[in-house]
Design a protein around this motif. Structure first.
Motif, PDB file in Angstrom:
ATOM      1  N   GLY A 118     -13.195   3.249   4.212  1.00 54.89           N
ATOM      2  CA  GLY A 118     -12.103   2.668   4.977  1.00 54.89           C
ATOM      3  C   GLY A 118     -11.697   1.302   4.455  1.00 54.89           C
ATOM      4  N   GLN A 119     -12.693   0.558   3.966  1.00 59.25           N
ATOM      5  CA  GLN A 119     -12.391  -0.776   3.444  1.00 59.25           C
ATOM      6  C   GLN A 119     -11.554  -0.693   2.166  1.00 59.25           C
ATOM      7  OE1 GLN A 119     -15.830  -3.214   3.026  1.00 59.25           O
ATOM      8  NE2 GLN A 119     -14.664  -5.073   2.624  1.00 59.25           N
ATOM      9  N   ILE A 120     -11.753   0.350   1.383  1.00 60.54           N
ATOM     10  CA  ILE A 120     -10.947   0.540   0.164  1.00 60.54           C
ATOM     11  C   ILE A 120      -9.484   0.740   0.541  1.00 60.54           C
ATOM     12  CG2 ILE A 120     -10.542   2.080  -1.786  1.00 60.54           C
ATOM     13  CD1 ILE A 120     -13.547   2.597  -1.861  1.00 60.54           C
ATOM     14  N   PHE A 121      -9.248   1.548   1.584  1.00 64.42           N
ATOM     15  CA  PHE A 121      -7.867   1.773   2.014  1.00 64.42           C
ATOM     16  C   PHE A 121      -7.245   0.495   2.565  1.00 64.42           C
ATOM     17  CE2 PHE A 121      -9.389   6.264   2.459  1.00 64.42           C
ATOM     18  CZ  PHE A 121      -8.594   6.784   1.445  1.00 64.42           C
ATOM     19  N   LEU A 122      -8.025  -0.274   3.318  1.00 67.40           N
ATOM     20  CA  LEU A 122      -7.504  -1.529   3.851  1.00 67.40           C
ATOM     21  C   LEU A 122      -7.185  -2.509   2.727  1.00 67.40           C
ATOM     22  CD1 LEU A 122      -9.724  -2.129   7.013  1.00 67.40           C
ATOM     23  CD2 LEU A 122      -7.295  -1.564   6.929  1.00 67.40           C
ATOM     24  N   ASN A 123      -8.068  -2.612   1.749  1.00 67.92           N
ATOM     25  CA  ASN A 123      -7.812  -3.507   0.621  1.00 67.92           C
ATOM     26  C   ASN A 123      -6.585  -3.053  -0.174  1.00 67.92           C
ATOM     27  OD1 ASN A 123      -9.966  -5.117   1.250  1.00 67.92           O
ATOM     28  ND2 ASN A 123     -11.369  -4.146  -0.208  1.00 67.92           N
ATOM     29  N   SER A 124      -6.433  -1.762  -0.335  1.00 71.87           N
ATOM     30  CA  SER A 124      -5.264  -1.239  -1.041  1.00 71.87           C
ATOM     31  C   SER A 124      -3.988  -1.539  -0.267  1.00 71.87           C
ATOM     32  CB  SER A 124      -5.394   0.266  -1.250  1.00 71.87           C
ATOM     33  OG  SER A 124      -6.534   0.551  -2.041  1.00 71.87           O
ATOM     34  N   ALA A 125      -4.038  -1.384   1.046  1.00 70.92           N
ATOM     35  CA  ALA A 125      -2.857  -1.655   1.865  1.00 70.92           C
ATOM     36  C   ALA A 125      -2.483  -3.128   1.802  1.00 70.92           C
ATOM     37  CB  ALA A 125      -3.116  -1.231   3.314  1.00 70.92           C
ATOM     38  N   VAL A 126      -3.472  -4.003   1.840  1.00 65.67           N
ATOM     39  CA  VAL A 126      -3.204  -5.441   1.750  1.00 65.67           C
ATOM     40  C   VAL A 126      -2.619  -5.779   0.391  1.00 65.67           C
ATOM     41  CG1 VAL A 126      -4.316  -7.707   1.671  1.00 65.67           C
ATOM     42  CG2 VAL A 126      -4.905  -6.096   3.478  1.00 65.67           C
ATOM     43  N   ALA A 127      -3.158  -5.194  -0.661  1.00 70.01           N
ATOM     44  CA  ALA A 127      -2.634  -5.455  -2.007  1.00 70.01           C
ATOM     45  C   ALA A 127      -1.190  -4.974  -2.132  1.00 70.01           C
ATOM     46  CB  ALA A 127      -3.514  -4.770  -3.049  1.00 70.01           C
ATOM     47  N   ILE A 128      -0.890  -3.831  -1.557  1.00 70.04           N
ATOM     48  CA  ILE A 128       0.482  -3.314  -1.611  1.00 70.04           C
ATOM     49  C   ILE A 128       1.421  -4.226  -0.823  1.00 70.04           C
ATOM     50  CG2 ILE A 128       1.949  -1.410  -0.828  1.00 70.04           C
ATOM     51  CD1 ILE A 128      -0.372   0.468  -1.591  1.00 70.04           C
ATOM     52  N   LEU A 129       0.990  -4.686   0.348  1.00 69.19           N
ATOM     53  CA  LEU A 129       1.828  -5.581   1.146  1.00 69.19           C
ATOM     54  C   LEU A 129       2.087  -6.903   0.430  1.00 69.19           C
ATOM     55  CD1 LEU A 129       0.415  -5.005   4.734  1.00 69.19           C
ATOM     56  CD2 LEU A 129       2.641  -4.304   3.831  1.00 69.19           C
ATOM     57  N   ILE A 130       1.073  -7.435  -0.217  1.00 71.62           N
ATOM     58  CA  ILE A 130       1.251  -8.693  -0.968  1.00 71.62           C
ATOM     59  C   ILE A 130       2.218  -8.469  -2.133  1.00 71.62           C
ATOM     60  CG2 ILE A 130       0.073 -10.348  -2.462  1.00 71.62           C
ATOM     61  CD1 ILE A 130      -2.348 -10.090  -0.597  1.00 71.62           C
ATOM     62  N   GLY A 131       2.064  -7.348  -2.822  1.00 73.55           N
ATOM     63  CA  GLY A 131       2.974  -7.035  -3.922  1.00 73.55           C
ATOM     64  C   GLY A 131       4.413  -6.871  -3.452  1.00 73.55           C
ATOM     65  N   LEU A 132       4.608  -6.205  -2.321  1.00 68.40           N
ATOM     66  CA  LEU A 132       5.959  -6.038  -1.785  1.00 68.40           C
ATOM     67  C   LEU A 132       6.552  -7.373  -1.358  1.00 68.40           C
ATOM     68  CD1 LEU A 132       5.617  -2.757   0.319  1.00 68.40           C
ATOM     69  CD2 LEU A 132       6.907  -3.109  -1.785  1.00 68.40           C
ATOM     70  N   ALA A 133       5.740  -8.232  -0.773  1.00 69.95           N
ATOM     71  CA  ALA A 133       6.242  -9.554  -0.380  1.00 69.95           C
ATOM     72  C   ALA A 133       6.666 -10.349  -1.611  1.00 69.95           C
ATOM     73  CB  ALA A 133       5.158 -10.303   0.400  1.00 69.95           C
ATOM     74  N   PHE A 134       5.876 -10.254  -2.676  1.00 68.37           N
ATOM     75  CA  PHE A 134       6.233 -10.953  -3.918  1.00 68.37           C
ATOM     76  C   PHE A 134       7.532 -10.402  -4.496  1.00 68.37           C
ATOM     77  CE2 PHE A 134       6.077 -11.149  -8.567  1.00 68.37           C
ATOM     78  CZ  PHE A 134       6.003 -12.527  -8.734  1.00 68.37           C
ATOM     79  N   LEU A 135       7.672  -9.090  -4.520  1.00 70.42           N
ATOM     80  CA  LEU A 135       8.882  -8.484  -5.067  1.00 70.42           C
ATOM     81  C   LEU A 135      10.119  -8.848  -4.256  1.00 70.42           C
ATOM     82  CD1 LEU A 135       7.738  -4.911  -6.166  1.00 70.42           C
ATOM     83  CD2 LEU A 135       8.494  -6.804  -7.611  1.00 70.42           C
ATOM     84  N   THR A 136      10.018  -8.797  -2.940  1.00 73.18           N
ATOM     85  CA  THR A 136      11.186  -9.138  -2.122  1.00 73.18           C
ATOM     86  C   THR A 136      11.560 -10.603  -2.284  1.00 73.18           C
ATOM     87  OG1 THR A 136       9.723  -9.470  -0.230  1.00 73.18           O
ATOM     88  CG2 THR A 136      10.810  -7.333  -0.409  1.00 73.18           C
ATOM     89  N   THR A 137      10.570 -11.473  -2.418  1.00 71.55           N
ATOM     90  CA  THR A 137      10.868 -12.891  -2.643  1.00 71.55           C
ATOM     91  C   THR A 137      11.548 -13.083  -3.995  1.00 71.55           C
ATOM     92  OG1 THR A 137       8.928 -13.476  -1.338  1.00 71.55           O
ATOM     93  CG2 THR A 137       9.855 -15.187  -2.739  1.00 71.55           C
TER      94      THR A 137
END
Length: 52
Positions: A2-21
């Motif tokens: 479960g922690q792998i999925f959470l870490n992946s989700a956080v990484a994806i969210l950070i990447g999306l925030a960077f791209l939108t910025t």
């Protein structure tokens, strides 16, 4: 597992925030830069021998 999925989700969210910025910054480049009034104090003339 479960922690792998959470870490992946956080990484994806950070990447999306960077791209939108980055995309919004690139799209906003047509704006003209604003002039900011700045007060510059007058220079004082110093004698050549008066270095401190």
């Amino acid at each position: 597992m479960g922690q792998i999925f959470l870490n992946s989700a956080v990484a994806i969210l950070i990447g999306l925030a960077f791209l939108t910025t980055a995309i919004s910054a690139l799209r906003g480049e047509d704006r003209s830069p604003q002039r900011v009034p700045v007060k510059i104090p007058p220079r004082r003339h110093q004698k050549a021998g008066d270095r401190s």
